[in-house]
Design a protein around this motif. Structure first.
Motif, PDB file in Angstrom:
ATOM      1  N   MET A 153       0.845  -1.187   0.000  1.00 18.03           N
ATOM      2  CA  MET A 153       0.000   0.000   0.000  1.00 18.03           C
ATOM      3  C   MET A 153       0.886   1.245   0.000  1.00 18.03           C
ATOM      4  N   GLU A 154       0.451   2.235  -0.732  1.00 19.07           N
ATOM      5  CA  GLU A 154       1.217   3.477  -0.860  1.00 19.07           C
ATOM      6  C   GLU A 154       1.061   4.359   0.375  1.00 19.07           C
ATOM      7  N   ASN A 155       2.150   4.999   0.765  1.00 22.26           N
ATOM      8  CA  ASN A 155       2.119   5.907   1.912  1.00 22.26           C
ATOM      9  C   ASN A 155       1.491   7.240   1.549  1.00 22.26           C
ATOM     10  N   ARG A 156       0.892   7.876   2.554  1.00 24.69           N
ATOM     11  CA  ARG A 156       0.345   9.217   2.414  1.00 24.69           C
ATOM     12  C   ARG A 156       0.926  10.075   3.530  1.00 24.69           C
ATOM     13  N   VAL A 157       0.982  11.354   3.280  1.00 26.35           N
ATOM     14  CA  VAL A 157       1.437  12.304   4.293  1.00 26.35           C
ATOM     15  C   VAL A 157       0.185  12.968   4.863  1.00 26.35           C
ATOM     16  N   ALA A 158       0.132  13.052   6.185  1.00 26.93           N
ATOM     17  CA  ALA A 158      -1.037  13.641   6.843  1.00 26.93           C
ATOM     18  C   ALA A 158      -0.616  14.344   8.126  1.00 26.93           C
ATOM     19  N   VAL A 159      -1.516  15.196   8.597  1.00 22.32           N
ATOM     20  CA  VAL A 159      -1.340  15.851   9.892  1.00 22.32           C
ATOM     21  C   VAL A 159      -2.541  15.481  10.748  1.00 22.32           C
ATOM     22  N   ILE A 160      -2.257  14.977  11.945  1.00 22.12           N
ATOM     23  CA  ILE A 160      -3.323  14.654  12.888  1.00 22.12           C
ATOM     24  C   ILE A 160      -3.351  15.771  13.922  1.00 22.12           C
ATOM     25  N   ALA A 161      -4.482  16.466  13.997  1.00 23.13           N
ATOM     26  CA  ALA A 161      -4.668  17.535  14.980  1.00 23.13           C
ATOM     27  C   ALA A 161      -5.360  16.927  16.197  1.00 23.13           C
ATOM     28  N   ILE A 162      -4.766  17.148  17.365  1.00 22.86           N
ATOM     29  CA  ILE A 162      -5.269  16.539  18.600  1.00 22.86           C
ATOM     30  C   ILE A 162      -5.549  17.636  19.615  1.00 22.86           C
ATOM     31  N   ALA A 172      -5.889   4.162  11.762  1.00 23.17           N
ATOM     32  CA  ALA A 172      -5.771   3.464  13.050  1.00 23.17           C
ATOM     33  C   ALA A 172      -5.260   4.394  14.137  1.00 23.17           C
ATOM     34  N   ILE A 173      -4.257   5.202  13.803  1.00 20.44           N
ATOM     35  CA  ILE A 173      -3.706   6.150  14.782  1.00 20.44           C
ATOM     36  C   ILE A 173      -4.798   7.132  15.214  1.00 20.44           C
ATOM     37  N   SER A 174      -5.444   7.752  14.252  1.00 24.75           N
ATOM     38  CA  SER A 174      -6.476   8.740  14.543  1.00 24.75           C
ATOM     39  C   SER A 174      -7.644   8.117  15.310  1.00 24.75           C
ATOM     40  N   GLY A 175      -8.031   6.915  14.935  1.00 23.66           N
ATOM     41  CA  GLY A 175      -9.133   6.227  15.601  1.00 23.66           C
ATOM     42  C   GLY A 175      -8.826   5.895  17.046  1.00 23.66           C
ATOM     43  N   LYS A 176      -7.620   5.371  17.291  1.00 22.50           N
ATOM     44  CA  LYS A 176      -7.229   5.040  18.666  1.00 22.50           C
ATOM     45  C   LYS A 176      -7.173   6.285  19.537  1.00 22.50           C
ATOM     46  N   ILE A 177      -6.664   7.366  18.982  1.00 18.90           N
ATOM     47  CA  ILE A 177      -6.592   8.624  19.741  1.00 18.90           C
ATOM     48  C   ILE A 177      -7.996   9.151  20.008  1.00 18.90           C
ATOM     49  N   GLY A 178      -8.854   9.110  19.007  1.00 16.90           N
ATOM     50  CA  GLY A 178     -10.208   9.631  19.139  1.00 16.90           C
ATOM     51  C   GLY A 178     -11.065   8.877  20.142  1.00 16.90           C
ATOM     52  N   ILE A 182     -10.219  13.427  24.666  1.00 19.56           N
ATOM     53  CA  ILE A 182      -9.255  13.751  23.606  1.00 19.56           C
ATOM     54  C   ILE A 182      -9.964  13.598  22.265  1.00 19.56           C
ATOM     55  N   SER A 183      -9.802  14.584  21.381  1.00 19.50           N
ATOM     56  CA  SER A 183     -10.375  14.476  20.044  1.00 19.50           C
ATOM     57  C   SER A 183      -9.277  14.607  19.008  1.00 19.50           C
ATOM     58  N   ALA A 184      -9.490  13.983  17.853  1.00 19.18           N
ATOM     59  CA  ALA A 184      -8.491  14.005  16.783  1.00 19.18           C
ATOM     60  C   ALA A 184      -9.164  14.117  15.432  1.00 19.18           C
ATOM     61  N   LYS A 185      -8.564  14.908  14.569  1.00 19.70           N
ATOM     62  CA  LYS A 185      -9.015  15.039  13.164  1.00 19.70           C
ATOM     63  C   LYS A 185      -7.771  14.965  12.291  1.00 19.70           C
ATOM     64  N   THR A 186      -7.939  14.419  11.094  1.00 21.50           N
ATOM     65  CA  THR A 186      -6.803  14.214  10.203  1.00 21.50           C
ATOM     66  C   THR A 186      -6.998  14.962   8.893  1.00 21.50           C
ATOM     67  N   ALA A 187      -5.930  15.618   8.450  1.00 27.86           N
ATOM     68  CA  ALA A 187      -5.915  16.274   7.142  1.00 27.86           C
ATOM     69  C   ALA A 187      -4.836  15.592   6.306  1.00 27.86           C
ATOM     70  N   TYR A 188      -5.198  15.200   5.088  1.00 30.54           N
ATOM     71  CA  TYR A 188      -4.289  14.476   4.197  1.00 30.54           C
ATOM     72  C   TYR A 188      -3.759  15.370   3.087  1.00 30.54           C
TER      73      TYR A 188
END
Length: 81
Positions: A1-10, A61-67, A72-78
């Motif tokens: 699977m190809e990697n993506r760059v994202a920012v997770i805001a927490i 998975a990272i965003s879901g576990k944090i959320g 604690i809340s988390a949102k992701t921008a790709y």
């Protein structure tokens, strides 16, 4: 699977969950590009941004576990790349 760059805001409203948050971030540490945390004392919250380079399912998975952490809340921008 190809990697993506994202920012997770927490947003951390319950500092009692910080240890659990750090455990999640440590678990996925190999995908982290960088991390910045800002305490906002006037509002008694912490703002954290985490830049990652990982497959889509890992980022979710990272965003879901944090959320799922209490207070604690988390949102992701790709990136489009």
């Amino acid at each position: 699977m190809e990697n993506r760059v994202a920012v997770i805001a927490i947003i951390v409203e319950d500092t009692g969950e910080v240890e659990a948050l750090n455990a999640v971030l440590h678990e996925f540490g190999k995908y982290m590009i960088g991390r910045m945390g800002i305490p906002y004392r006037e509002k008694n919250i912490n703002i954290i941004s985490v830049a990652v380079d990982a497959p889509q399912d890992i980022i979710s998975a990272i965003s879901g576990k944090i959320g799922r952490l209490k207070g604690i809340s988390a949102k992701t921008a790709y990136s489009k790349v």
